[in-house]
Structure formats: structure tokens, C-alpha cells
Design an enzyme around this catalytic site. Structure first.
Site, PDB file in Angstrom:
ATOM      1  N   CYS A 136      41.621 -35.313 -40.614  1.00  0.00           N
ATOM      2  CA  CYS A 136      43.008 -35.008 -40.972  1.00  0.00           C
ATOM      3  C   CYS A 136      43.124 -33.558 -41.435  1.00  0.00           C
ATOM      4  O   CYS A 136      42.792 -33.230 -42.582  1.00  0.00           O
ATOM      5  CB  CYS A 136      43.495 -35.960 -42.069  1.00  0.00           C
ATOM      6  SG  CYS A 136      45.177 -35.626 -42.599  1.00  0.00           S
ATOM      7  N   CYS A 139      45.466 -32.957 -44.365  1.00  0.00           N
ATOM      8  CA  CYS A 139      44.907 -33.380 -45.658  1.00  0.00           C
ATOM      9  C   CYS A 139      43.871 -32.369 -46.154  1.00  0.00           C
ATOM     10  O   CYS A 139      43.855 -32.018 -47.332  1.00  0.00           O
ATOM     11  CB  CYS A 139      44.207 -34.735 -45.548  1.00  0.00           C
ATOM     12  SG  CYS A 139      45.080 -35.972 -44.611  1.00  0.00           S
ATOM     13  N   ASP A 140      42.999 -31.932 -45.280  1.00  0.00           N
ATOM     14  CA  ASP A 140      41.802 -31.202 -45.732  1.00  0.00           C
ATOM     15  C   ASP A 140      41.738 -29.740 -45.301  1.00  0.00           C
ATOM     16  O   ASP A 140      40.846 -29.011 -45.750  1.00  0.00           O
ATOM     17  CB  ASP A 140      40.543 -31.927 -45.214  1.00  0.00           C
ATOM     18  CG  ASP A 140      40.442 -33.335 -45.774  1.00  0.00           C
ATOM     19  OD1 ASP A 140      40.865 -33.533 -46.927  1.00  0.00           O
ATOM     20  OD2 ASP A 140      39.950 -34.233 -45.073  1.00  0.00           O
TER      21      ASP A 140
END
Ligand code: NDP
Length: 319
Positions: A136, A139-140
Site C-alpha cells: 500500500c 499507507c507507507d
């Protein structure tokens, strides 16, 4: 043994399931929630969550899901370990079989079983999970500012993730197994215009290396051809973007799904084609797949369940 009867059954324990449980609990529906294979859902396998509103300093996925769970329990949600293994949605009450053999008869069902990111299946992906391997970018990606990353995949998701990462990282390698991208024309063009994205066609990632975290990827170029070449590419992050599999298999005989398996709901709502059965979060969302959007759809599903149950009760009384 007689089947247990519940008013609102929630299947899945990511942000969608827990938020549905908070709302259903506060609405007095006495929800029962089964956590599924991965209690807390996909967020428990990411690192820090920095984009969920209300956590100005960020938090870990595990902590956030514990907070969600605690909040749901505070409003009376009955949260249980267990996996839904079969479903009979042919008539109300809907029957859901749990892996301990019990069968729950539910007046309303909220399916929040999520989706599972596909991985290549390399042992190194597990070894470096949360230490350079991610599925992701939104997300990261932030953790790779100014660094070098690789994205695996040649579809729209891979291109989107590569473009997102190109805005943060110094260099993005897009590792594509075929000699062309499967992505839509517009996404291909955007990749081509991004100066710091380099597409490695006909490449397969076969392993990762690094002391404590990912330091590089073992690549094979033109695997199986006479000019096959193996080499190592130094990268700090390794992102998988080869698709997601929505966890909808047991519901497919009853609900409409798209070609990938995402449950199709009435646009803008969590309503499925069966009254009293709702789908929330990633199992019904091929597009956004964010904790905050999943939580929002869990909220909607619980509100819909409450309305549906009130209507059923009203109709029964006035029959
Ligand atoms: P896709 O199935 O479209 O693409 C998956 C990609 O991963 C393909 O390039 C595929 O390669 C590659 N792949 C699969 N398995 C492996 C493997 N084992 N090793 C290496 N590569 C592999 O999935 P997406 O998630 O990209 O997209 C899903 C759907 O969502 C699509 O319909 C897409 O259009 C849509 N979508 C739309 C977006 C948008 O419009 N902005 C954004 C994101 C998704 P190969 O081509 O060789 O099979």
C-alpha cells in the site's frame, strides 16, 4: 443444538467492521462481530498510520485497531474470534456458519471481510514484512521520501502507486513481467511523463536482500530466454501492486460481484441486492481501499441495518 439468533451480525474486524459495531452497538442492535482470519484486518500488517484523521502524531495499525475494538465493546458489541466459513442468504434470517461449527441466524448481516493484497509468494516478502515490503503506497510511501523504491505490477494500481511514490521517492522502478503495461492509456502516459519512474519490462522479482530491512531486489530479466540475465537492484522499499482479492467467496452465490470478486452495492450505499445484507469496506471497494473510507462505509452499513430492522419490526406489528 439450536442456532443462535442475532439481530445484527458483523463479519470482519477491520475499520469497516469495528465502525459498524460501534454504530450498531450505540443503536441498541446488540451486534455480534466475528473477527475473521486476521483480527484487526489489513491495518495490523502495516507500519504506522499517519493519514487517519484524529491521530496527529500517527499511530500503529495494531494500536488503532485495538482502539476501534475497545470503542465497539464499550457500546456492547459482542466481539468473538471465529471465521465465517459458509453463508445461506437465500431467506431471512440469514444463516452464517462459523468455523467452530456453530450457525448464527441473523436478521441483518454486515459483510466487512476486507480484501487481501496479492503477494508474489516469495519467502522474503514475509521476512521483510513491515521492513521495506508493503502492498500500500498511500499507507507507507511517506516513509520512503528521498529514497529508492520498486513497485511490482503493470496494471492501473501499479501505475497509480508508482506515480504516487514518484512524488515522494527519488527514484521508482516499475517491475513489469510482460513487455508491455496492462494499465489504461492515461496511466501509461502519466508513468511515461514521470521523470523519476523507470519501467523495467520483462523483469521478475525473485528475492530480496538486506541486513535488517530491504536493501535490494534480485531480478531476472527475460526469464527462460537465451539472453536471460540475473542482477541485483538496490532499493529501500518494495511495493506489491499485483492486485487484491476481495474476501467474498462464500457470499458469491447470493450477491452480485464484479469480475474480481468485489461485492456490488447500490452506488453510494452499502446495500446489496438482498434486503438486510450490507457490504462495507474493502470487500466492496475496488477504488479507495483506505481505513477512513472503510470506516465510513461501516458507519453507513450500521445505519442502514438499523433502518432495515426498524422497518421490519414496524411491518410485523402492523401486519
Ligand atoms: P490488474 O489485475 O489490472 O493488474 C495486475 C498487474 O499485476 C498486471 O500487470 C499483472 O501482470 C501483474 N501481476 C499479477 N500477478 C503477477 C505476478 N505473480 N508477478 C508479476 N506481476 C504480476 O490489477 P490492478 O490492481 O492494477 O487493477 C484492478 C482493477 O482496478 C482494474 O480493472 C483496474 O483498471 C482498476 N483500477 C483502476 C484505477 C484507476 O482507474 N485509477 C486505479 C487502480 C485500479 P500481467 O499483465 O502480466 O498479467
Amino acid at each position: 443444538m439450536e442456532n443462535e439468533k442475532v439481530r445484527c451480525l458483523i463479519i470482519g474486524s477491520g475499520p469497516a467492521g469495528y465502525t459498524a459495531a460501534i454504530y450498531a452497538g450505540r443503536a441498541g442492535l446488540n451486534p455480534v462481530l466475528y473477527e475473521g482470519i486476521q483480527p484487526g484486518g489489513q491495518l495490523t500488517s502495516t507500519t504506522d498510520i499517519e493519514n487517519f484523521p484524529g491521530y496527529p502524531l500517527g499511530t500503529s495499525g495494531i494500536m488503532m485497531m485495538e482502539d476501534f475494538r475497545e470503542q465497539a465493546e464499550r457500546f456492547g458489541a459482542d466481539i468473538r474470534q471465529g471465521i465465517a466459513t459458509a453463508a445461506d442468504l437465500s431467506a431471512s434470517p440469514y444463516r452464517i456458519t462459523i468455523d467452530d461449527g456453530s450457525v448464527i441466524e441473523a436478521e441483518s448481516v454486515i459483510i466487512a471481510t476486507g480484501a487481501t493484497a496479492k503477494y508474489l509468494g516469495l519467502p522474503d516478502e514475509e521476512k521483510y514484512a513491515g521492513m521495506g515490503v508493503s502492498a500500500c503506497a498511500t499507507c507507507d510511501g511517506f516513509f520512503y521520501r528521498g529514497k529508492v523504491v520498486a513497485v511490482v505490477g503493470g496494471g492501473d494500481t501499479a501505475c497509480e502507486e508508482a506515480i504516487y511514490l514518484a512524488g515522494l521517492a527519488s527514484k521508482v522502478y516499475l517491475i513489469v513481467r510482460k513487455p508491455y503495461l496492462r494499465a489504461s492509456q492515461i496511466m501509461q502516459e502519466r508513468v511515461a511523463y514521470s521523470e523519476n519512474i523507470e519501467v523495467l519490462f520483462e523483469h521478475n522479482a525473485v528475492g530480496l536482500f538486506g541486513e535488517d530491512s530491504v536493501e535490494g531486489v534480485h531480478l531476472v530479466e527475460r526469464a527462460g530466454m537465451s539472453d536471460e540475465e540475473e542482477y541485483d537492484l538496490p532499493v529501500d522499499g518494495f511495493f506489491l501492486a499485483i492486485g487484491h482479492k476481495p474476501n467474498s467467496d462464500i457470499f458469491k452465490p447470493y450477491l452480485d460481484t464484479d469480475e474480481t470478486g468485489y461485492i456490488i452495492t447500490v452506488p453510494g450505499t452499502p446495500r446489496t441486492k438482498i434486503a438486510g445484507v450490507f457490504a462495507a469496506g474493502d470487500v466492496a471497494d475496488p477504488d479507495y481501499r483506505q481505513a477512513v473510507t472503510a470506516a465510513a462505509s461501516g458507519c453507513k452499513a450500521a445505519i442502514e441495518a438499523e433502518r432495515y430492522l426498524s422497518e421490519c419490526e414496524y411491518n410485523q406489528k402492523n401486519r
